[in-house]
Design a protein around this motif. Structure first.
Motif, PDB file in Angstrom:
ATOM      1  N   ILE A   1      -7.966  46.075  58.795  1.00  0.00           N
ATOM      2  CA  ILE A   1      -8.870  48.065  57.992  1.00  0.00           C
ATOM      3  C   ILE A   1      -9.078  47.514  56.930  1.00  0.00           C
ATOM      4  O   ILE A   1     -10.154  48.190  56.518  1.00  0.00           O
ATOM      5  N   LEU A   2      -7.909  46.845  56.066  1.00  0.00           N
ATOM      6  CA  LEU A   2      -8.215  46.880  54.516  1.00  0.00           C
ATOM      7  C   LEU A   2      -9.114  45.753  54.647  1.00  0.00           C
ATOM      8  O   LEU A   2     -10.751  46.076  53.494  1.00  0.00           O
ATOM      9  N   ASP A   3      -9.478  44.410  55.146  1.00  0.00           N
ATOM     10  CA  ASP A   3     -10.123  43.368  54.722  1.00  0.00           C
ATOM     11  C   ASP A   3     -11.953  43.962  54.815  1.00  0.00           C
ATOM     12  O   ASP A   3     -12.567  44.041  54.107  1.00  0.00           O
ATOM     13  N   THR A   4     -11.850  44.393  56.173  1.00  0.00           N
ATOM     14  CA  THR A   4     -12.892  45.184  56.108  1.00  0.00           C
ATOM     15  C   THR A   4     -13.614  46.396  55.553  1.00  0.00           C
ATOM     16  O   THR A   4     -14.724  46.913  55.166  1.00  0.00           O
ATOM     17  N   ALA A   5     -12.904  47.637  55.126  1.00  0.00           N
ATOM     18  CA  ALA A   5     -12.735  48.513  53.973  1.00  0.00           C
ATOM     19  C   ALA A   5     -13.203  47.530  53.251  1.00  0.00           C
ATOM     20  O   ALA A   5     -14.301  48.400  51.997  1.00  0.00           O
ATOM     21  N   ARG A   6     -12.864  46.384  52.526  1.00  0.00           N
ATOM     22  CA  ARG A   6     -12.975  45.911  50.298  1.00  0.00           C
ATOM     23  C   ARG A   6     -14.558  45.958  50.851  1.00  0.00           C
ATOM     24  O   ARG A   6     -15.114  45.910  49.822  1.00  0.00           O
ATOM     25  N   GLY A   7     -15.468  45.145  52.470  1.00  0.00           N
ATOM     26  CA  GLY A   7     -16.457  44.559  52.224  1.00  0.00           C
ATOM     27  C   GLY A   7     -17.611  46.005  52.088  1.00  0.00           C
ATOM     28  O   GLY A   7     -19.077  46.097  51.269  1.00  0.00           O
TER      29      GLY A   7
ATOM     30  N   LEU B   1      -7.973  50.187  46.254  1.00  0.00           N
ATOM     31  CA  LEU B   1      -8.943  49.496  44.210  1.00  0.00           C
ATOM     32  C   LEU B   1      -7.484  49.199  43.837  1.00  0.00           C
ATOM     33  O   LEU B   1      -7.612  47.928  43.181  1.00  0.00           O
ATOM     34  N   ARG B   2      -6.226  49.000  44.771  1.00  0.00           N
ATOM     35  CA  ARG B   2      -5.022  48.672  44.277  1.00  0.00           C
ATOM     36  C   ARG B   2      -5.298  46.953  44.643  1.00  0.00           C
ATOM     37  O   ARG B   2      -4.779  46.159  43.583  1.00  0.00           O
ATOM     38  N   GLU B   3      -5.646  46.692  45.445  1.00  0.00           N
ATOM     39  CA  GLU B   3      -5.973  45.666  46.415  1.00  0.00           C
ATOM     40  C   GLU B   3      -6.950  44.644  45.360  1.00  0.00           C
ATOM     41  O   GLU B   3      -7.523  43.167  44.900  1.00  0.00           O
ATOM     42  N   GLN B   4      -8.191  45.579  44.781  1.00  0.00           N
ATOM     43  CA  GLN B   4      -9.404  44.729  44.622  1.00  0.00           C
ATOM     44  C   GLN B   4      -8.795  44.000  42.674  1.00  0.00           C
ATOM     45  O   GLN B   4      -8.721  43.998  41.560  1.00  0.00           O
ATOM     46  N   GLY B   5      -7.964  45.833  42.962  1.00  0.00           N
ATOM     47  CA  GLY B   5      -7.045  45.490  41.158  1.00  0.00           C
ATOM     48  C   GLY B   5      -6.360  44.193  40.874  1.00  0.00           C
ATOM     49  O   GLY B   5      -6.291  43.305  40.223  1.00  0.00           O
TER      50      GLY B   5
END
Length: 225
Positions: free
Chosen positions: A28-34, A75-79
């Motif tokens: 879910i997180l990986d999909t949301a990132r894209g 956003l934390r993951e992007q950071g």
């Protein structure tokens, strides 16, 4: 059918099968990132994310209490990825803060101008999150404060006469470059960022400081050898 719908329809049948061992939360997180980076936070709904991740809304809410919490984690993951990139960009020039700043912006230009770049994840997100109490907004503010602090620190270590002013000016250049990337693509004003940085460094760092920096860097290389 719009572009995003086509993309989701094309990918929804294969995502789960392609990565069956990945945890649902990670999918879910990986999909949301894209999707968030490409289409924006508001344009992408929970159902679209769940479908593209090969799951359902029930599983989504077991992993994330709300879409807002998913946005904050995105956003934390992007950071985390951003600081990994930053550290890797300056690492080859340890002990030479001016060269680190130059390398940082050289790498930044390459990163920002690559195909598929949509500029800064945080700059894009902050426009969509005007609410001061949104959990994602706090992540953005912390990230940008860290960026400002790092640029000021490097400016000080490089010998700038006014490191706060130089650091803030460099941040304005970086932030503006991200935005012009969206308007002009790779051939826009971003193409002169490296030259602009060197001009700023020359203006803010006395010649004596530059000479001392060069001597220290050479001495450090000799000692490592």
């Amino acid at each position: 059918m719009n572009t995003m719908t086509k993309t989701l329809s094309a990918g929804s049948g294969s995502s789960a099968a392609a990565v069956p061992k990945v945890r649902v939360r990670d999918r879910i997180l990986d999909t949301a990132r894209g999707l968030f980076y490409r289409y924006g936070l508001r344009a992408v709904g929970v159902e679209a994310i769940a479908t593209e991740a090969g799951t359902n809304k029930m599983s989504f809410y077991r992993c994330f209490p709300s879409k807002d919490e998913l946005i904050a984690e995105y956003l934390r993951e992007q950071g985390r990825g951003y600081w990994d990139w930053w550290d890797a960009a300056i690492a080859p020039h340890a002990g030479d803060a001016r060269r680190q700043l130059e390398a940082l912006f050289d790498n930044y230009m390459t990163l920002t101008c690559k195909d598929g770049s949509r500029g800064c994840s945080f700059g894009n997100a902050v426009v969509e999150l005007p609410e001061g109490d949104h959990p994602g907004r706090r992540v953005i503010e912390q990230h940008k404060a860290e960026m400002r602090g790092r640029l000021r620190t490097l400016s000080s270590e490089a010998g700038a006469t006014d490191p706060e002013a130089l650091g803030d000016t460099l941040m304005l250049l970086m932030e503006g470059g991200y935005l012009t990337r969206l308007s002009f693509c790779s051939q826009g004003p971003i193409s002169v960022a490296g030259k602009a940085v060197r001009t700023l460094l020359d203006a803010h760092i006395p010649a004596v400081a530059s000479t001392a920096r060069t001597v220290r860097a050479a001495s450090s290389k000799r000692s490592k050898a």
